[in-house]
Design an enzyme around this catalytic site. Structure first.
Site, PDB file in Angstrom:
ATOM      1  N   GLN A 103       0.922  -1.361   0.033  1.00  0.00           N
ATOM      2  CA  GLN A 103      -0.087  -0.045   0.048  1.00  0.00           C
ATOM      3  C   GLN A 103       0.920   1.183   0.009  1.00  0.00           C
ATOM      4  O   GLN A 103       0.690   2.358  -0.742  1.00  0.00           O
ATOM      5  CB  GLN A 103      -1.101  -0.191   1.216  1.00  0.00           C
ATOM      6  CG  GLN A 103      -2.046  -1.070   0.926  1.00  0.00           C
ATOM      7  CD  GLN A 103      -2.933  -0.845   2.344  1.00  0.00           C
ATOM      8  OE1 GLN A 103      -2.621  -0.372   3.510  1.00  0.00           O
ATOM      9  NE2 GLN A 103      -4.416  -1.500   1.921  1.00  0.00           N
ATOM     10  N   GLU A 160     -12.086   3.295   9.140  1.00  0.00           N
ATOM     11  CA  GLU A 160     -12.173   2.065   9.599  1.00  0.00           C
ATOM     12  C   GLU A 160     -10.902   1.175  10.024  1.00  0.00           C
ATOM     13  O   GLU A 160     -10.938   0.086  10.144  1.00  0.00           O
ATOM     14  CB  GLU A 160     -12.679   1.352   8.033  1.00  0.00           C
ATOM     15  CG  GLU A 160     -14.185   1.908   7.655  1.00  0.00           C
ATOM     16  CD  GLU A 160     -14.200   2.456   6.391  1.00  0.00           C
ATOM     17  OE1 GLU A 160     -13.615   1.845   5.526  1.00  0.00           O
ATOM     18  OE2 GLU A 160     -14.653   3.613   6.203  1.00  0.00           O
ATOM     19  N   ASP A 196       3.130   1.164  12.596  1.00  0.00           N
ATOM     20  CA  ASP A 196       2.111   0.528  13.296  1.00  0.00           C
ATOM     21  C   ASP A 196       1.499   1.819  14.007  1.00  0.00           C
ATOM     22  O   ASP A 196       2.344   2.527  14.782  1.00  0.00           O
ATOM     23  CB  ASP A 196       2.800  -0.398  14.267  1.00  0.00           C
ATOM     24  CG  ASP A 196       1.875  -0.976  15.261  1.00  0.00           C
ATOM     25  OD1 ASP A 196       0.711  -0.790  15.016  1.00  0.00           O
ATOM     26  OD2 ASP A 196       2.358  -1.690  16.067  1.00  0.00           O
ATOM     27  N   ALA A 197       0.382   1.861  13.736  1.00  0.00           N
ATOM     28  CA  ALA A 197      -0.635   3.141  14.588  1.00  0.00           C
ATOM     29  C   ALA A 197      -0.472   3.036  16.145  1.00  0.00           C
ATOM     30  O   ALA A 197      -0.623   4.108  16.872  1.00  0.00           O
ATOM     31  CB  ALA A 197      -1.839   3.158  14.125  1.00  0.00           C
ATOM     32  N   HIS A 231      -8.869  -2.990  13.345  1.00  0.00           N
ATOM     33  CA  HIS A 231      -7.696  -4.068  13.225  1.00  0.00           C
ATOM     34  C   HIS A 231      -6.698  -3.755  14.450  1.00  0.00           C
ATOM     35  O   HIS A 231      -5.821  -4.226  14.642  1.00  0.00           O
ATOM     36  CB  HIS A 231      -6.955  -3.847  12.151  1.00  0.00           C
ATOM     37  CG  HIS A 231      -7.769  -4.225  10.873  1.00  0.00           C
ATOM     38  ND1 HIS A 231      -8.387  -5.408  10.546  1.00  0.00           N
ATOM     39  CD2 HIS A 231      -7.896  -3.352   9.480  1.00  0.00           C
ATOM     40  CE1 HIS A 231      -8.749  -5.110   9.263  1.00  0.00           C
ATOM     41  NE2 HIS A 231      -8.768  -4.110   8.999  1.00  0.00           N
TER      42      HIS A 231
END
Length: 277
Positions: free
Chosen positions: A95, A136, A118-119, A140
């Site tokens: 992505q 959205e 990584d958020a 996750h």
């Protein structure tokens, strides 16, 4: 990429899953005004992006972070329409590559960039951004961990605007419903309840500004649109890999998947606005 220890899905595995969806052009839900609104999926997805962009206060001179940016479509739209600088992060390397190429093609390289991150453990100093949004993607993540980390990287007074999926109807005893199985197949974190965000805001030191139910305009209409695509054999918003997992998991017990999607209301969708003090 450093990984945070959480109770949710492994970010590396989530990234690997999204690497498989590299050919899809739309990865986000859409927004439809009412039952008569026949807006195509891609245009409806842009409409939801605009709804979020307005609430996050995107404008020239603002620096935003797109948490879980996907293939970059929302970030590029926000930047081009508002003049804001946007940094998009995702756990999918493919992505990042695709989004970066899109930014170059649209002449937005200096205004938008994409990073593998990584958020729940971001490589940015405290207060790096004016505000944040997440379309959205929080589905996750361990929500409390993610919200604390997002709050850390935005400045005081900054907003976090997100869309999230919640549990409306408990699964039948001993067997998940189709939609609950879809949530598992899509590597979603444990589902929250409709009224969980006030407690989440308090636990993460944020102020809850808004939690609006947009199930009908967003999630249910998206599912009905997917069902229509399936019936007419058009490219479907749900990746083939997920549909295959549903078929395998139900062992032929789902004779009419489009019909079940058209009437599925086990899950709901929230538009949430949080503010850092």
């Amino acid at each position: 990429m450093a990984m945070a220890e959480t109770s949710g899905p492994n970010p590396v595995e989530v990234g690997a899953m999204y690497d498989q969806f590299d050919t899809m052009d739309v990865l986000h839900f859409g927004y439809w005004e009412d039952e008569d609104d026949q807006t195509p999926v891609a245009e409806a997805a842009d409409r939801l992006t605009d709804l979020v962009s307005g609430r996050v206060g995107a404008a020239a001179g603002k620096r935003l972070i797109d948490v879980g940016c996907g293939i970059g479509t929302p970030a590029l739209r926000v930047a081009s329409r508002t003049g804001a600088e946007v940094v998009g992060i995702t756990v999918s390397g493919k992505q990042v590559e695709r989004a970066t190429k899109s930014a170059e093609a649209e002449g937005l390289t200096g205004q938008v960039r994409f990073e593998l991150a990584d958020a729940m453990h971001m490589p940015f100093p405290d207060g790096s951004f004016d505000s944040a949004y997440a379309l959205e993607s929080i589905i996750h993540m361990d929500r409390e961990t993610a919200l604390r980390e997002i709050a850390r990287v935005i400045r005081p007074g900054g907003r976090i605007v997100l869309t999230d999926v919640y549990d409306r109807i408990p699964a039948p005893e001993g067997q998940p419903s189709l939609m609950h199985f879809l949530a598992q197949a899509w590597m979603m974190s444990p589902l929250i309840g409709r009224d969980d965000y006030p407690a989440l805001a308090e636990a993460t030191g944020l102020r809850l500004v808004e939690a609006t139910d947009i199930s009908e305009q967003v999630l249910w209409r998206t599912l009905r649109m997917i069902a229509q695509q399936m019936r007419t054999e058009q490219p479907v918003l749900v990746p083939d890999q997920i549909v295959e997992q549903i078929d395998a998991g139900h062992a032929g017990a789902v004779p009419d998947l489009p019909g079940m999607l058209e009437n599925a209301q086990e899950l709901g969708c929230l538009l949430v606005v949080l503010e850092r003090d």
